[in-house]
Design an enzyme around this catalytic site. Structure first.
Site, PDB file in Angstrom:
ATOM      1  N   HIS A  13       1.136  -1.503  -0.089  1.00 46.77           N
ATOM      2  CA  HIS A  13      -0.185   0.664   0.256  1.00 46.77           C
ATOM      3  C   HIS A  13       0.966   1.343   0.065  1.00 46.77           C
ATOM      4  O   HIS A  13       1.304   1.814   1.039  1.00 46.77           O
ATOM      5  CB  HIS A  13      -0.617  -0.236   1.357  1.00 46.77           C
ATOM      6  CG  HIS A  13      -1.885   1.209   0.985  1.00 46.77           C
ATOM      7  ND1 HIS A  13      -3.466   0.396   1.271  1.00 46.77           N
ATOM      8  CD2 HIS A  13      -1.548   2.395   0.975  1.00 46.77           C
ATOM      9  CE1 HIS A  13      -3.749   2.254   1.571  1.00 46.77           C
ATOM     10  NE2 HIS A  13      -3.066   3.248   1.353  1.00 46.77           N
ATOM     11  N   HIS A  15       1.467   5.402  -1.784  1.00 49.02           N
ATOM     12  CA  HIS A  15       1.406   6.388  -1.902  1.00 49.02           C
ATOM     13  C   HIS A  15       2.440   7.745  -3.451  1.00 49.02           C
ATOM     14  O   HIS A  15       3.165   7.142  -2.353  1.00 49.02           O
ATOM     15  CB  HIS A  15       0.551   7.700  -1.840  1.00 49.02           C
ATOM     16  CG  HIS A  15      -0.596   7.256  -0.859  1.00 49.02           C
ATOM     17  ND1 HIS A  15      -1.897   7.592  -1.340  1.00 49.02           N
ATOM     18  CD2 HIS A  15      -0.404   6.643  -0.070  1.00 49.02           C
ATOM     19  CE1 HIS A  15      -3.066   6.690  -0.860  1.00 49.02           C
ATOM     20  NE2 HIS A  15      -2.057   6.780   0.181  1.00 49.02           N
ATOM     21  N   LYS A  99      -9.033  -0.308  -5.683  1.00 51.25           N
ATOM     22  CA  LYS A  99      -9.062   0.536  -4.221  1.00 51.25           C
ATOM     23  C   LYS A  99     -10.084   1.428  -4.006  1.00 51.25           C
ATOM     24  O   LYS A  99     -11.078   1.757  -4.950  1.00 51.25           O
ATOM     25  CB  LYS A  99      -8.398   1.659  -4.658  1.00 51.25           C
ATOM     26  CG  LYS A  99      -7.834   2.243  -2.843  1.00 51.25           C
ATOM     27  CD  LYS A  99      -7.578   1.633  -2.014  1.00 51.25           C
ATOM     28  CE  LYS A  99      -7.719   2.528  -0.477  1.00 51.25           C
ATOM     29  NZ  LYS A  99      -6.277   2.911  -0.161  1.00 51.25           N
ATOM     30  N   HIS A 136     -10.049   1.623   2.425  1.00 53.17           N
ATOM     31  CA  HIS A 136      -9.973   2.728   3.337  1.00 53.17           C
ATOM     32  C   HIS A 136     -10.722   1.813   3.844  1.00 53.17           C
ATOM     33  O   HIS A 136     -12.174   2.500   3.280  1.00 53.17           O
ATOM     34  CB  HIS A 136      -9.902   3.589   2.657  1.00 53.17           C
ATOM     35  CG  HIS A 136     -10.165   4.565   3.532  1.00 53.17           C
ATOM     36  ND1 HIS A 136      -8.631   5.341   3.915  1.00 53.17           N
ATOM     37  CD2 HIS A 136     -10.358   5.562   4.671  1.00 53.17           C
ATOM     38  CE1 HIS A 136      -8.349   6.421   4.747  1.00 53.17           C
ATOM     39  NE2 HIS A 136      -9.580   6.172   5.241  1.00 53.17           N
ATOM     40  N   HIS A 174      -4.244  -0.725   5.982  1.00 48.98           N
ATOM     41  CA  HIS A 174      -4.161   0.144   6.753  1.00 48.98           C
ATOM     42  C   HIS A 174      -4.664   0.168   8.422  1.00 48.98           C
ATOM     43  O   HIS A 174      -5.720   1.393   8.499  1.00 48.98           O
ATOM     44  CB  HIS A 174      -3.569   2.111   6.834  1.00 48.98           C
ATOM     45  CG  HIS A 174      -5.059   2.313   6.354  1.00 48.98           C
ATOM     46  ND1 HIS A 174      -5.611   2.026   6.123  1.00 48.98           N
ATOM     47  CD2 HIS A 174      -3.947   3.512   4.471  1.00 48.98           C
ATOM     48  CE1 HIS A 174      -6.607   2.996   4.948  1.00 48.98           C
ATOM     49  NE2 HIS A 174      -5.584   3.449   3.883  1.00 48.98           N
ATOM     50  N   ASP A 249       1.457   3.493   3.649  1.00 46.45           N
ATOM     51  CA  ASP A 249       0.538   3.767   3.308  1.00 46.45           C
ATOM     52  C   ASP A 249       1.665   4.963   3.563  1.00 46.45           C
ATOM     53  O   ASP A 249       1.129   6.203   3.927  1.00 46.45           O
ATOM     54  CB  ASP A 249      -0.484   4.257   4.218  1.00 46.45           C
ATOM     55  CG  ASP A 249      -1.372   4.841   4.177  1.00 46.45           C
ATOM     56  OD1 ASP A 249      -1.485   4.559   2.436  1.00 46.45           O
ATOM     57  OD2 ASP A 249      -2.073   5.071   4.945  1.00 46.45           O
TER      58      ASP A 249
HETATM   59  O1  DOR Z   1      -3.182   9.460   5.968  1.00 45.37           O
HETATM   60  C1  DOR Z   1      -3.560   8.942   4.753  1.00 45.37           C
HETATM   61  N1  DOR Z   1      -3.109   9.840   3.641  1.00 45.37           N
HETATM   62  N2  DOR Z   1      -4.441   8.326   4.576  1.00 45.37           N
HETATM   63  C2  DOR Z   1      -5.020   8.254   3.405  1.00 45.37           C
HETATM   64  O2  DOR Z   1      -5.872   7.705   3.267  1.00 45.37           O
HETATM   65  C3  DOR Z   1      -4.523   9.340   2.228  1.00 45.37           C
HETATM   66  C4  DOR Z   1      -3.040   9.386   2.004  1.00 45.37           C
HETATM   67  C5  DOR Z   1      -2.595  10.534   1.254  1.00 45.37           C
HETATM   68  O3  DOR Z   1      -3.310   9.924   0.053  1.00 45.37           O
HETATM   69  O4  DOR Z   1      -2.632  11.163   1.457  1.00 45.37           O
HETATM   70 ZN    ZN Z   2      -3.055   5.350   1.243  1.00 46.73          ZN
END
Ligand code: DOR
Ligand code: ZN
Length: 344
Positions: A13, A15, A99, A136, A174, A249
């Protein structure tokens, strides 16, 4: 033990953002992980197979020279997603799952889902084609206490979804609570969960330690100590035979976006991800189980082979920089200015 060699881990997971920002952060992940499941919450969201494949090409092009890092793409579920698209996803090995963001639950989730019932045909197609649903898991009722939103979602919408779609592969992403741990444990082999390093290391006091700490704000928000302990137990105990695996995450935001009257949610951990998990496992007396959590359980759940390369961690403390570059801005990584015990 001062040296630990494990099968190269994967991050289930992550970003990665896009453009210059992608180029800034990808090397941290590629230096540690063989593969990563890449979240689709870009602006605009990655809602089609074509968009996911184009994003994948941008990620491949942003890799450091010589890197074999393999991004596993996801599609952003919306009210407009169709069973035909699920069929397309199933026929596209570069895309690993879909997702589900409850609308408004987190960063760039406005295009997310408001009614799970309306998507029943999509979930049926996903079950039929063995396409996993990555969730999520937080309720979006503004009246729900922010610290209770995961438990609310698990007890309510998620339990109904699981009951209605018994053959659907679900990864609860998460997880942050003892409630989620218990639910995943009770819910059969088609349910698993990822756990972040920050939710294993920190409880909610970290958000308010001597003042408001925006770099400890993420969603789902950090929880109280008993929940952190339940996560550590789930990840590190011998009872974790496959349901709980690594998902950082890691979610970079610029300093400007974090230091704001309405600061963004997200903690950047990719710069020290496996090292931070090693601290957790060491403190739990379970370093020998880090490899299963980081390198075995994820591929087993997703039906993929384990990585063939290895990664070695040495006990050699180092100090995390105060800031890292993030496109033409800066970000503050977890542990900024402080020590991490292990080094890759
Ligand atoms: O803290 C987070 N940041 N939780 C999420 O679900 C998305 C993520 C983000 O894309 O910044
Ligand atoms: Zn995330």
């Amino acid at each position: 033990m001062d040296r630990l060699t494990i099968t190269q881990p994967d991050d289930w997971h992550l970003h990665l953002r896009d453009g210059d920002r992608l180029i800034s952060v990808i090397a941290d992940t590629a230096a540690r992980f063989g593969r990563a499941v890449v979240m689709p919450n870009l602006k605009p969201p990655v809602v089609s197979v074509a968009m996911a494949l184009a994003y994948r090409e941008r990620i491949l092009a942003a890799r450091p020279a010589g890197s074999g890092f393999d991004p596993l793409m996801t599609l952003y579920l919306t009210a407009d997603t169709t069973p035909a698209q699920i069929q397309q996803v199933a026929a596209t090995p570069e895309i690993i799952g879909v997702k589900l963001y409850p609308a408004g639950a987190t960063t760039n989730s406005e295009a997310g889902v408001t009614s799970l019932d309306a998507l029943a045909p999509v979930f049926e197609a996903m079950a039929e084609h063995a396409v996993p649903l990555l969730i999520h898991g937080e309720s979006i009722d503004p009246a729900d206490d922010v610290f209770d939103r995961e438990a609310r979602f698990v007890d309510g919408a998620l339990t109904r979804l699981r009951a209605r779609h018994g053959a659907l592969k679900i990864v609860l992403e998460h997880i942050t609570t003892a409630d989620a741990v218990a639910w995943v444990n009770e819910t059969g082999p088609l349910t698993a969960a990822t756990i972040t390093a920050h939710h294993l290391l920190l409880n909610r006091n970290a958000i308010f330690n001597g003042g408001l700490r925006p770099h400890h704000y993420c969603l789902p928000v950090l929880k109280r100590e008993r929940h952190r302990e339940a996560l550590v137990q789930a990840a590190t105990s011998a009872a974790n035979t496959g349901k709980f695996f690594l998902g950082t995450d890691s979610a970079p935001h610029s300093i400007a976006a974090k230091h704001s009257a309405c600061g963004c949610a997200g903690i950047y951990t990719a710069h020290a991800a496996i090292e931070l998990y090693a601290e957790v496992f060491e403190d739990a007396g379970a370093l020998d189980r880090l490899e299963a959590f980081a390198s075995f359980h994820g591929p087993a759940f997703y039906g993929l082979p384990r990585n063939r390369a290895t990664l070695t961690l040495v006990r050699e403390p180092w100090t995390v920089p105060d800031t890292l570059s993030f496109g033409d801005e800066l970000l503050v990584p977890l542990r900024a200015g402080e020590r991490v015990r292990w080094r890759v």
